[in-house]
Design an enzyme around this catalytic site. Structure first.
Site, PDB file in Angstrom:
ATOM      1  N   HIS A  50       0.790  -1.240   0.000  1.00  0.00           N
ATOM      2  CA  HIS A  50       0.000   0.000   0.000  1.00  0.00           C
ATOM      3  C   HIS A  50       0.814   1.277   0.000  1.00  0.00           C
ATOM      4  O   HIS A  50       0.240   2.367  -0.051  1.00  0.00           O
ATOM      5  CB  HIS A  50      -0.938   0.030   1.202  1.00  0.00           C
ATOM      6  CG  HIS A  50      -2.184  -0.768   0.997  1.00  0.00           C
ATOM      7  ND1 HIS A  50      -3.331  -0.234   0.459  1.00  0.00           N
ATOM      8  CD2 HIS A  50      -2.451  -2.059   1.237  1.00  0.00           C
ATOM      9  CE1 HIS A  50      -4.256  -1.167   0.387  1.00  0.00           C
ATOM     10  NE2 HIS A  50      -3.749  -2.291   0.851  1.00  0.00           N
ATOM     11  N   LYS A  74      -8.737  14.222   3.663  1.00  0.00           N
ATOM     12  CA  LYS A  74      -7.892  13.029   3.736  1.00  0.00           C
ATOM     13  C   LYS A  74      -7.071  13.164   5.000  1.00  0.00           C
ATOM     14  O   LYS A  74      -7.121  14.212   5.655  1.00  0.00           O
ATOM     15  CB  LYS A  74      -6.983  12.938   2.508  1.00  0.00           C
ATOM     16  CG  LYS A  74      -6.263  14.264   2.193  1.00  0.00           C
ATOM     17  CD  LYS A  74      -5.469  14.239   0.908  1.00  0.00           C
ATOM     18  CE  LYS A  74      -6.299  14.337  -0.338  1.00  0.00           C
ATOM     19  NZ  LYS A  74      -6.307  13.130  -1.145  1.00  0.00           N
ATOM     20  N   ARG A  75      -6.327  12.095   5.357  1.00  0.00           N
ATOM     21  CA  ARG A  75      -5.487  12.235   6.539  1.00  0.00           C
ATOM     22  C   ARG A  75      -4.513  13.396   6.360  1.00  0.00           C
ATOM     23  O   ARG A  75      -4.103  13.707   5.239  1.00  0.00           O
ATOM     24  CB  ARG A  75      -4.709  10.929   6.784  1.00  0.00           C
ATOM     25  CG  ARG A  75      -5.590   9.811   7.295  1.00  0.00           C
ATOM     26  CD  ARG A  75      -6.192  10.153   8.639  1.00  0.00           C
ATOM     27  NE  ARG A  75      -5.186  10.090   9.668  1.00  0.00           N
ATOM     28  CZ  ARG A  75      -5.152   9.182  10.638  1.00  0.00           C
ATOM     29  NH1 ARG A  75      -6.104   8.274  10.731  1.00  0.00           N
ATOM     30  NH2 ARG A  75      -4.202   9.211  11.541  1.00  0.00           N
ATOM     31  N   LYS A 129       0.877  14.458   1.562  1.00  0.00           N
ATOM     32  CA  LYS A 129      -0.374  14.832   0.886  1.00  0.00           C
ATOM     33  C   LYS A 129      -0.433  16.341   0.618  1.00  0.00           C
ATOM     34  O   LYS A 129      -1.286  16.826  -0.096  1.00  0.00           O
ATOM     35  CB  LYS A 129      -1.575  14.374   1.707  1.00  0.00           C
ATOM     36  CG  LYS A 129      -1.678  12.845   1.811  1.00  0.00           C
ATOM     37  CD  LYS A 129      -2.866  12.420   2.650  1.00  0.00           C
ATOM     38  CE  LYS A 129      -2.916  10.928   2.917  1.00  0.00           C
ATOM     39  NZ  LYS A 129      -3.448  10.122   1.807  1.00  0.00           N
ATOM     40  N   THR A 177      -8.199   6.750  -2.997  1.00  0.00           N
ATOM     41  CA  THR A 177      -9.521   6.331  -3.463  1.00  0.00           C
ATOM     42  C   THR A 177     -10.477   7.501  -3.332  1.00  0.00           C
ATOM     43  O   THR A 177     -11.502   7.548  -4.005  1.00  0.00           O
ATOM     44  CB  THR A 177     -10.069   5.135  -2.662  1.00  0.00           C
ATOM     45  OG1 THR A 177      -9.921   5.414  -1.266  1.00  0.00           O
ATOM     46  CG2 THR A 177      -9.354   3.853  -3.008  1.00  0.00           C
ATOM     47  N   LYS A 211     -13.808   8.841  -5.651  1.00  0.00           N
ATOM     48  CA  LYS A 211     -15.149   9.136  -5.137  1.00  0.00           C
ATOM     49  C   LYS A 211     -15.601  10.523  -5.583  1.00  0.00           C
ATOM     50  O   LYS A 211     -16.757  10.730  -5.958  1.00  0.00           O
ATOM     51  CB  LYS A 211     -15.163   9.037  -3.608  1.00  0.00           C
ATOM     52  CG  LYS A 211     -14.989   7.604  -3.122  1.00  0.00           C
ATOM     53  CD  LYS A 211     -14.586   7.543  -1.669  1.00  0.00           C
ATOM     54  CE  LYS A 211     -13.967   6.176  -1.368  1.00  0.00           C
ATOM     55  NZ  LYS A 211     -13.227   6.150  -0.119  1.00  0.00           N
TER      56      LYS A 211
END
Ligand code: D6G
Length: 799
Positions: A378, A521-522, A527, A626, A630
């Site tokens: 992952h 998101k986290r 990120k 993901t 969405k």
């Protein structure tokens, strides 16, 4: 002239066709009242909203029961290959609506609750999220369960029933504060405890090599108590099982050396054993090498493998009394999928079972293990890779350490023969690393012990050189449930609803005509929420300079949890909220720009509306994502880097229909070679310099000018994720976004291309209906002929 229809008349015309035929609204009401009376022991004078939610949940659950039992019987009869998805996380969110959608009960229940004077949406809101996951990895596991049931696969999810899931996030004075997620406090109507399937799990002890074989002795035993949750397929009568284990101390726990006075302490100490399933580790993409976590990983693996082998042995080839004794056909009937390395102990544990307990010889056992197990990687972030210290292992799982050493020695022997004299290769590929003390590299263990290794997006698989399985999402939850208006392209309606929600929950007035620009998101450096912050500040400064210009109004929403021990991530939250405080209260800016921190972002909050989706990680760091899919499915446009699944999204929708910017993986690698020089961007780009100077000068933290000193230092001196290198391209691309937003026709055209291109990520594409599973229209009615009872109890593993 005909009388105009009243609202109630209109509602009565709603089709209430459910899976089993036209559901009888009257029966639903009767069952609802029956549950309120018999299950909840309440009347309508004293019932609370929560009681009504439970009555509804139980009424809906009744429709699952027959299908669930029958599906499991069917699997025993047909003996298909079973898929076991082992995961330390299942981020399920809420269950009621998903169940109603998959069973086609939504309209009927809506009508029944309406006729009972209740508001179904309000009742749904009472359900706690099952937050047994951190982010994408856990939600992927949940989406896979839905998809596998919808495909009619004999699939099982195996994990831990954490008493406390991912913490609830409160924002207090702009800071993240964690609160325990006591999600089981009021009970969970969807689970069924199965104490009859309890399994022992052993820890500590020592290994004895005897003439009869290897024995693991003097262990401490904790019991694993399973709780089953039904997983219905989409309108196909299939109901699979997610089995989550809860830790129970055995009755004699700590009582073996019973003495006067020791009894009370021994009972109190039961908590120590039961702590194993107490709480989910709240880290995303970060390895925290704690013993309790290793206990959890072994707990799920040990209990699950016993269950898998028990079921394998009890499954039959059509006859009633068949019991399989030969385990060599295991790989034909069992596939074990490891969701990251977290359940990697399945490999040595299956070896231990086959060699020490089933007495198979090593080579035969190893062949079975490799053909049974498969591994999904992952992430490539080094801080996320599990490397367990050998000492810890030696103490907690001594036999497993021996087995891993044996696997490693055979593995290195093979490599040595293939590449004679290549010592560096041996060192690189060993399962045991020797930097900072001896450690077991769990990814290497998984690769050696599996027949298939996959990455989760094409670019990610290329980076790790494995086979590709691009992540997917279940469209039932992520389209039908979140965005029913989409089919009619009523994005506006969703934005109005979301604005009302934000006003109610966040006490801020939102301009629903503004662009909803969302990054949820986290919170993680890779990120790059900080890149988003720099854009907000740049926009703010531009508006201040020329407030009269015709700006495209934006509501920028950022949400996500930071791991409680991740200082930088918590500072990023504080920076976002501090920028919001300045921007939102500046009268010059008005409603041209608003910045909102979405507190406690979770599965349920993800099911809302947006125009622009921010997917801006440094190329090469986000394995897939993901959330990006969405948003795409729900009609948002993506601004993103060529990272993770964004690459394939751009391919599906056409690159011209996404806002792609910034460095590609090759650019990042090239920059790593010459070195990344943050100062050069700071000196060259005046708007970047201004933004950074404001952060470091206390513009956003007037009382505490050096509050963000660490963040500034990180960005300027040692930013692994090269925020400044993508700043210029990001701002230019955001400018293009603002221009396009003013042209609704062109915007909508792009949206349609995106929705149309999102099919690749939806799992599954078609829904085979299992006709052999009887669809009962009424709970409690078993119209199938009774089958002979199965002998499920005999082949238990005795440890
Ligand atoms: C689920 C459904 C129930 C079934 C039970 C055990 O709780 O109908 O009997 O699982 O199934 P196996 O573990 O024996 O497959």
């Amino acid at each position: 002239m005909a009388k105009p229809l009243t609202d109630q008349d209109k509602r009565k015309q709603i089709s209430v066709r459910g899976l089993a035929g036209v559901e009888n609204v009257t029966d639903l009401k009767t069952n609802f009242n029956r549950h309120l009376h018999f299950t909840l022991v309440k009347d309508r004078n004293v019932a609370t909203k929560r009681d009504y939610y439970f009555a509804l949940a139980n009424t809906v659950r009744d429709f699952l029961v027959g299908r669930w039992i029958r599906t499991q019987q069917h699997y025993y009869e047909k003996d298909p290959k079973r898929v076991y998805y082992l995961s330390l996380e299942f981020y399920m969110g809420r269950t009621l609506q998903n169940t109603m959608v998959n069973l086609a009960l939504e309209n009927a229940c809506d009508e029944a609750t309406y006729q009972l004077g209740l508001d179904m949406e309000e009742l749904q809101d009472i359900e706690e999220d099952a937050g047994l996951g951190n982010g994408g990895l856990g939600r992927l596991a949940a989406c896979f369960l839905d998809s596998m049931a919808s495909l009619g696969l004999a699939a099982y999810g195996y994990g831990i029933r954490y008493e406390f899931g991912i913490f609830n996030q409160k924002i207090v004075d702009g800071w993240q504060v964690e609160e325990a997620d006591d999600w089981l406090r009021y009970g969970n109507p969807w689970e069924k405890a199965r104490p009859e399937y309890m399994r022992p799990v052993h820890y500590y002890g020592r290994v004895e090599h005897t003439a009869e074989g290897v024995k693991w002795v003097d262990t401490q035993v904790v019991l694993a108590l399973p709780y089953d949750t039904p997983v219905p397929g989409y309108r196909n009568n299939i109901v699979n099982t997610m089995r989550l284990w809860s830790a129970k101390a055995p009755c004699d726990f700590n009582l073996k050396d019973f003495n006067v006075g020791g009894y009370i302490q021994a009972v109190l100490d039961r908590n120590l054993a039961e702590n194993i399933s107490r709480v989910l580790y709240p880290n995303d993409n970060f390895f925290e090498g704690k013993e309790l976590r290793l206990k959890q990983e072994y707990f799920v693996v040990a209990a699950t493998l016993q269950d898998i082998i028990r079921r394998f042995k009890a499954s039959k080839f059509g006859s009633t009394e068949f019991v399989r004794l030969d385990l060599s056909t295991l790989p034909e009937k069992v596939a074990i999928q490891l969701n990251d390395t977290h359940p990697a102990l399945a490999i040595p544990e299956l070896m231990r079972t086959l060699v020490d307990i089933e007495k198979l010889d090593w080579d035969k056992a190893w062949d079975i293990v490799v053909r049974t197990c498969a591994y999904t990687n992952h992430t490539v972030l080094p801080e996320a890779l599990e490397r367990w210290p050998v000492d810890l292992f030696h103490n907690l799982l001594p036999r497993h350490l021996e087995i891993i050493y044996e696997i490693n020695s055979r593995h290195l022997e093979r490599i040595g023969k293939l590449y004679p004299g290549d010592l560096d290769r041996l060192r690189r590929m060993s399962l045991i690393e020797e930097v900072d003390g001896k450690k077991i590299n769990m990814a290497h263990l998984c690769i050696v012990g599996s027949h298939a290794v996959n990455g989760v997006a094409r670019i990610h698989s290329e980076i790790i050189k494995a086979t590709n399985k691009t992540n997917g999402i279940t469209p039932r939850r992520w389209l039908v449930m979140c965005n029913p208006g989409l089919a009619e392209v009523i994005a506006e309606e969703n934005k109005m609803k979301f604005s009302a929600y934000l006003e109610e929950h966040y006490k801020v007035k939102i301009n629903p005509n503004s662009m909803f620009d969302v990054q949820v998101k986290r919170i993680h450096e890779y990120k790059r929420q900080l890149l988003n912050c720099l854009h907000i500040i740049t926009l703010y400064n531009r508006i201040k300079k020329d407030p009269k210009k015709s700006w495209t109004p934006r509501t920028i929403m950022i949400g996500g949890k930071a791991a409680p021990g991740y200082h930088t991530a918590k500072m990023i939250i504080k920076l976002i909220t501090s920028i919001g405080d300045i921007v939102n209260n500046d009268p010059v800016v008005g409603d041209i720009l608003k910045v909102i921190y979405l507190e406690n972002y979770r599965v349920t909050l993800a099911e809302k509306a947006s125009d622009l989706s921010e997917q801006i990680s440094t190329a090469g760091t986000e394995a897939s994502g993901t959330g990006n899919m969405k948003f795409m499915l729900n009609g948002a446009l993506t601004i993103g880097t060529m990272d993770g699944a964004n690459v394939e999204m751009a391919e599906e929708a056409g690159e011209e229909n996404l806002f792609i910017f910034g460095m590609r993986v090759a650019d990042v690698e090239a920059m790593d070679k010459i070195g990344y020089d943050a100062a050069s961007y700071y000196n060259r780009l005046p708007e970047l310099k201004q933004a950074m100077d404001q952060i470091s000068g206390g513009f956003f933290s007037p009382g505490q000018p050096d509050l963000f000193g660490d963040l500034v230092n990180m960005l300027m001196q040692h930013d692994r994720f090269k925020v400044f290198a993508d700043y210029e391209a990001y701002i230019k691309t955001q400018d293009r976004v603002s221009i396009l937003y003013k042209d609704p026709k062109a915007w909508t055209k792009m949206v349609i291309h995106n929705i149309a291109g999102s099919g690749k990520f939806q799992r599954p594409h078609h829904f085979p209906v299992c006709r052999e599973i009887w669809a009962w229209s009424q709970p409690g009615e078993d119209r199938r002929p009774r089958r002979p009872p199965l002998n499920l109890s005999s082949p238990l593993l005795l440890l």
